[in-house]
Write a protein that holds these residues in place. Structure first.
Motif: not given
Length: 353
Positions: A327-353
């Motif tokens: 909730s504090a540090a990661t963006d959740f992005r919609i990959s696509q909404v047009v391929d029947v099965v919708k996609g979401v992907h998260a972007t975890i900064r490797k530098s945070d760890f």
């Protein structure tokens, strides 16, 4: 720029796979019973010629020379013309639209391993692309395209060094809107179990049409191997795409893409990523877990669970603290909404760890 016809121009990989009629599938993805067109050792970089489906489909006349000729294009890809003119089985409205390579077997890949597909290079084969929208498709079904037109196409030029796509502000106007090109493969996957080829549109644990625009040059897509040998394939080439891909397609444009194929053994995979149930991407900056479902809410929830599990496996992070971190540090992005099965992907900064 020079049009990259089959067999011409530079090849960055160790092996070259042209998109000839007998080297591609149209509208379906490989399954366990498909014979590989190549067998390579792990670490091999394969250069794939890919063909965009836009301009060859039946509702566009299945005649790319005529379709693109109407936009003033005189240099059309020979392999696109050959595929459209062939008797290659493609059932419009039943099969998907995408042209994908027949599978490449990677020696030693076993069920339980991960297949790593690293994008080495994506070179535009042509200096144009298409954005389309059809009724019954896209985020605003029934609202667009305006006027009941079956196809909206936006013609844009590209340059050899990436450059910009172009669109007018109004139909028929001068192309004054510019946006940066970020070529990538919308489809990267492994063969599924069984003897039935999946439809090319919905993505899944096998990868397929994941349409994650972050998977550009330098990025890696990790996929759980379902069939010994992996049987990797690529397709659905894009010149650019915004997260969401709302109108139906991105800027579709044929690419010459070089992809390095590696195997991550199960023990190593578990230590690095945990027990992956579906695709996971990695860029120089981010770890990118995914969630996929026909219900976007479920896709988001699945993606959150995948991230929590990844942080626990990779870094030993307590699940409750991982959940808070998201909730504090990661963006959740919609990959696509047009391929029947919708996609979401998260972007975890490797530098945070």
């Amino acid at each position: 720029m020079t049009v990259l016809q089959p067999g011409t121009g530079p090849v960055a990989g160790d092996v070259y796979l042209p998109a000839s009629v007998d080297h591609v599938l149209w509208g379906r993805l490989p399954c366990a019973t498909d014979q590989p067109v190549l067998c390579v050792e792990p670490g091999t970089a394969v250069t794939f010629d890919t063909i965009s489906h836009e301009g060859i489909l039946e509702d566009q006349g299945r005649d790319p020379a005529a379709f693109f000729g109407a936009h003033g294009v005189t240099d059309v890809l020979d392999d696109a013309v050959a595929l459209a003119a062939s008797e290659h089985p493609h059932r419009f409205g039943v099969d998907g639209p995408h042209v994908v390579s027949r599978p490449v077997q990677v020696a030693g890949a076993q069920v339980g391993d991960l297949l790593a597909m690293t994008v080495v290079e994506t070179a535009p084969r042509v200096p144009y692309g298409v954005i389309s929208n059809r009724h019954g498709k896209g985020a605003l079904v029934g609202e667009y395209p305006l006027g009941g037109a079956p196809l909206f196409s936006a013609f844009a030029t590209v340059s050899a060094d990436g450059g910009y796509g172009q669109l007018p502000l109004v139909p028929g106007g001068e192309p004054t809107v510019r946006f940066p090109l970020r070529p990538f493969l919308g489809t990267m996957g492994v063969a599924v179990r069984g003897a039935e080829r999946p439809h090319s549109v919905p993505p899944g644990p096998h990868g397929g049409n994941v349409d994650i625009a972050l998977i550009t040059t330098g990025a890696t897509l990790y996929l759980p191997v379902q069939v010994d040998g992996g049987l990797a394939y690529v397709g659905d080439p894009h010149a650019a795409q915004g997260d969401g891909e709302v109108s139906l397609t991105a800027m579709e444009a044929s690419l010459r893409a070089t992809v390095r194929l590696d195997v991550v053994a199960r023990e190593d995979a578990l230590a690095r990523f945990g027990d992956l149930a579906g695709p996971l991407a990695e860029t120089a900056e981010f770890l990118v877990p995914t969630g996929m479902d026909e219900d976007l809410d479920v896709a988001v929830a699945d993606c959150v669970r995948a991230v929590v599990a990844l942080l626990q496996a990779r870094f030993g992070m307590d699940p409750s603290l991982a959940y808070a971190y998201l909730s504090a540090a990661t963006d959740f992005r919609i990959s696509q909404v047009v391929d029947v099965v919708k996609g979401v992907h998260a972007t975890i900064r490797k530098s945070d760890f």
